[in-house]
Design an enzyme around this catalytic site. Structure first.
Site, PDB file in Angstrom:
ATOM      1  N   CYS A 153       4.571 -10.964   0.727  1.00 30.55           N
ATOM      2  CA  CYS A 153       4.991  -9.497   0.718  1.00 30.55           C
ATOM      3  C   CYS A 153       6.153  -9.388   1.472  1.00 30.55           C
ATOM      4  O   CYS A 153       6.591  -9.472   2.630  1.00 30.55           O
ATOM      5  CB  CYS A 153       3.799  -8.895   1.288  1.00 30.55           C
ATOM      6  N   GLU A 154       7.348  -8.768   0.510  1.00 28.02           N
ATOM      7  CA  GLU A 154       8.658  -8.592   0.874  1.00 28.02           C
ATOM      8  C   GLU A 154       8.724  -7.294   2.012  1.00 28.02           C
ATOM      9  O   GLU A 154       9.623  -7.183   2.515  1.00 28.02           O
ATOM     10  CB  GLU A 154       9.848  -8.515  -0.072  1.00 28.02           C
ATOM     11  N   HIS A 155       7.620  -6.580   2.000  1.00 25.67           N
ATOM     12  CA  HIS A 155       7.420  -5.442   3.052  1.00 25.67           C
ATOM     13  C   HIS A 155       7.031  -5.785   4.315  1.00 25.67           C
ATOM     14  O   HIS A 155       7.638  -5.140   5.384  1.00 25.67           O
ATOM     15  CB  HIS A 155       6.718  -4.342   2.348  1.00 25.67           C
ATOM     16  N   HIS A 156       6.096  -6.481   4.477  1.00 23.29           N
ATOM     17  CA  HIS A 156       5.637  -7.080   5.757  1.00 23.29           C
ATOM     18  C   HIS A 156       5.920  -8.411   6.248  1.00 23.29           C
ATOM     19  O   HIS A 156       5.606  -8.881   7.247  1.00 23.29           O
ATOM     20  CB  HIS A 156       4.056  -6.488   5.948  1.00 23.29           C
ATOM     21  N   GLN A 194       4.107  -7.825  -6.172  1.00 18.32           N
ATOM     22  CA  GLN A 194       3.225  -8.315  -7.308  1.00 18.32           C
ATOM     23  C   GLN A 194       3.789  -8.051  -8.458  1.00 18.32           C
ATOM     24  O   GLN A 194       3.831  -8.578  -9.583  1.00 18.32           O
ATOM     25  CB  GLN A 194       1.642  -8.005  -7.050  1.00 18.32           C
ATOM     26  N   HIS A 222      -3.798  -8.824  -0.916  1.00 22.21           N
ATOM     27  CA  HIS A 222      -2.464  -8.572   0.194  1.00 22.21           C
ATOM     28  C   HIS A 222      -3.011  -8.667   1.236  1.00 22.21           C
ATOM     29  O   HIS A 222      -3.600  -7.783   1.906  1.00 22.21           O
ATOM     30  CB  HIS A 222      -1.702  -7.417  -0.316  1.00 22.21           C
ATOM     31  N   CYS A 224      -1.514  -7.825   4.000  1.00 25.15           N
ATOM     32  CA  CYS A 224      -0.808  -6.448   4.464  1.00 25.15           C
ATOM     33  C   CYS A 224      -1.799  -5.433   4.653  1.00 25.15           C
ATOM     34  O   CYS A 224      -1.778  -4.531   5.365  1.00 25.15           O
ATOM     35  CB  CYS A 224       0.730  -6.233   4.070  1.00 25.15           C
TER      36      CYS A 224
HETATM   37  N1  LIG Z   1       3.593  -2.002  -4.982  1.00 23.49           N
HETATM   38  C1  LIG Z   1       3.440  -2.883  -4.346  1.00 23.49           C
HETATM   39  N2  LIG Z   1       3.342  -2.555  -2.802  1.00 23.49           N
HETATM   40  C2  LIG Z   1       3.185  -3.549  -1.880  1.00 23.49           C
HETATM   41  C3  LIG Z   1       3.200  -4.699  -2.279  1.00 23.49           C
HETATM   42  N3  LIG Z   1       2.907  -5.540  -1.094  1.00 23.49           N
HETATM   43  C4  LIG Z   1       2.927  -4.444  -0.258  1.00 23.49           C
HETATM   44  N4  LIG Z   1       2.963  -3.239  -0.723  1.00 23.49           N
HETATM   45  C5  LIG Z   1       3.036  -1.829   0.003  1.00 23.49           C
HETATM   46  O1  LIG Z   1       4.180  -1.698   0.328  1.00 23.49           O
HETATM   47  C6  LIG Z   1       3.869  -0.454   1.207  1.00 23.49           C
HETATM   48  C7  LIG Z   1       4.981  -0.082   2.473  1.00 23.49           C
HETATM   49  O2  LIG Z   1       4.766   1.188   3.016  1.00 23.49           O
HETATM   50  P1  LIG Z   1       5.250   1.620   4.120  1.00 23.49           P
HETATM   51  O3  LIG Z   1       4.651   3.043   4.164  1.00 23.49           O
HETATM   52  O4  LIG Z   1       6.726   1.796   4.251  1.00 23.49           O
HETATM   53  O5  LIG Z   1       4.653   0.721   5.316  1.00 23.49           O
HETATM   54  P2  LIG Z   1       3.542   0.781   6.203  1.00 23.49           P
HETATM   55  O6  LIG Z   1       3.748   1.830   7.240  1.00 23.49           O
HETATM   56  O7  LIG Z   1       3.610  -0.826   6.791  1.00 23.49           O
HETATM   57  O8  LIG Z   1       2.352   0.958   5.282  1.00 23.49           O
HETATM   58  P3  LIG Z   1       0.945   0.669   5.336  1.00 23.49           P
HETATM   59  O9  LIG Z   1       0.531  -0.769   4.621  1.00 23.49           O
HETATM   60  O10 LIG Z   1       0.308   1.720   4.401  1.00 23.49           O
HETATM   61  O11 LIG Z   1       0.261   0.572   6.726  1.00 23.49           O
HETATM   62  C8  LIG Z   1       2.615  -0.407   1.603  1.00 23.49           C
HETATM   63  O12 LIG Z   1       1.762   0.733   1.020  1.00 23.49           O
HETATM   64  C9  LIG Z   1       2.081  -1.835   1.064  1.00 23.49           C
HETATM   65  O13 LIG Z   1       0.666  -1.722   0.538  1.00 23.49           O
HETATM   66  C10 LIG Z   1       3.252  -5.116  -3.768  1.00 23.49           C
HETATM   67  O14 LIG Z   1       3.277  -6.273  -4.043  1.00 23.49           O
HETATM   68  N5  LIG Z   1       3.292  -4.098  -4.599  1.00 23.49           N
END
Ligand SMILES: Nc1nc2c(ncn2[C@@H]2O[C@H](COP(=O)(O)OP(=O)(O)OP(=O)(O)O)[C@@H](O)[C@H]2O)c(=O)[nH]1
Length: 263
Positions: A153-156, A194, A222, A224
């Protein structure tokens, strides 16, 4: 006022970080400055980004998030020293002692693992296909389903995993079956979301054999959302991309979805 943060080993973490800040992180800092957002809050380059500074092997490289690298780095191993330094710093920031016996080799191991998790950046569609495109007068649906997928996951920077099903309707050309799974590997072994992964796979199959249509469905879990954050251990994310006849013709789409859902 100065604040001192100790890592529990008597070391001042802030001064340790200042001392050990690896070159890669300095480059990242300057990259961020150059790539500020535009006046409307959108990134200046929403679909592509340029590698920070002169990261060995990636000089002047442009990442096309929808496609693939526009060049091949000479060796991925050239990235190891900077990555290892970064993991060492991370351990210190966690309050750990990177010099203790159990952790001595951890930064290098972690760097190698991260290189493995992102090895898809090194591949191109041409490499992956290896010319396994065959002329064949077959116009019935081909489906390879439940291809295992592991991605990051590129976000976490934590994993997501699941299974991918791909269908296509050939138009005088078929693809070596294993190449569908190799295309999945190439795009999943990168930092991903994804939705993009799903589309990249479909577009790659289209580029490879220009079929009448391509369908891709991914069911992902996921970490995360499991190990942190909202902590929902049973949720699954399903994404799909339908191109050509799969988008235009509901019967074709239905046939594919039935085949994918059957045991
Ligand atoms: N659309 C999408 N979202 C993703 C994917 N992988 C992770 N995410 C989401 O990226 C979002 C990042 O949200 P933020 O609010 O910036 O980060 P955060 O505070 O860590 O969010 P939470 O996961 O809700 O605790 C989260 O809602 C994750 O679930 C993916 O493959 N597709």
């Amino acid at each position: 006022m100065t604040t001192t943060v100790s890592n529990g080993n008597g070391t001042d973490v802030v001064s340790l970080l200042k001392k050990t800040k690896p070159p890669a992180l300095k480059k990242l800092a300057s990259w961020k400055d150059e790539n500020e957002f535009d006046g409307t809050g959108n990134p200046k380059t929403p679909r592509t980004s340029t590698t920070p500074g002169k990261t060995p092997g990636h000089e002047n490289c442009t990442f096309h998030h929808d496609l693939e690298l526009d060049h091949k780095p000479p060796t991925r191993e050239a990235l190891l020293p900077d990555m290892t330094d970064s993991y060492k710093m991370l351990l210190s920031a966690l309050g750990e002692n990177p010099e203790r016996q159990g952790l001595l080799k951890t930064p290098e191991r972690a760097a190698k693992a991260m290189l493995f998790f992102t090895k898809g950046y090194d591949q191109t569609l041409t490499d992956v296909l290896n010319d396994a495109v065959f002329d064949e007068d077959h116009d019935e649906m081909v489906v390879v389903k439940d291809i295992e997928m592991f991605s990051m996951c590129e976000h976490h920077l934590v994993p997501f995993y699941g299974k991918v099903s791909i269908g296509y309707l050939p138009k005088n050309k078929i693809l070596g079956l294993s190449k569908l799974a190799r295309i999945v590997e190439m795009f999943s072994r990168r930092l991903q979301v994804q939705e993009r992964l799903t589309k990249q796979i479909a577009v790659a199959v289209t580029q490879a054999i220009q079929p009448a249509g391509v369908a891709v469905v991914i069911e992902g879990v996921h970490m995360c959302m499991v190990m942190r954050g909202v902590q929902k251990i049973n949720s699954k994310t399903v994404t799909s991309t339908m191109l050509g006849v799969f988008r235009d013709d509901s019967k074709t789409r239905e046939e594919f979805l039935n085949l994918v859902q059957s045991k």
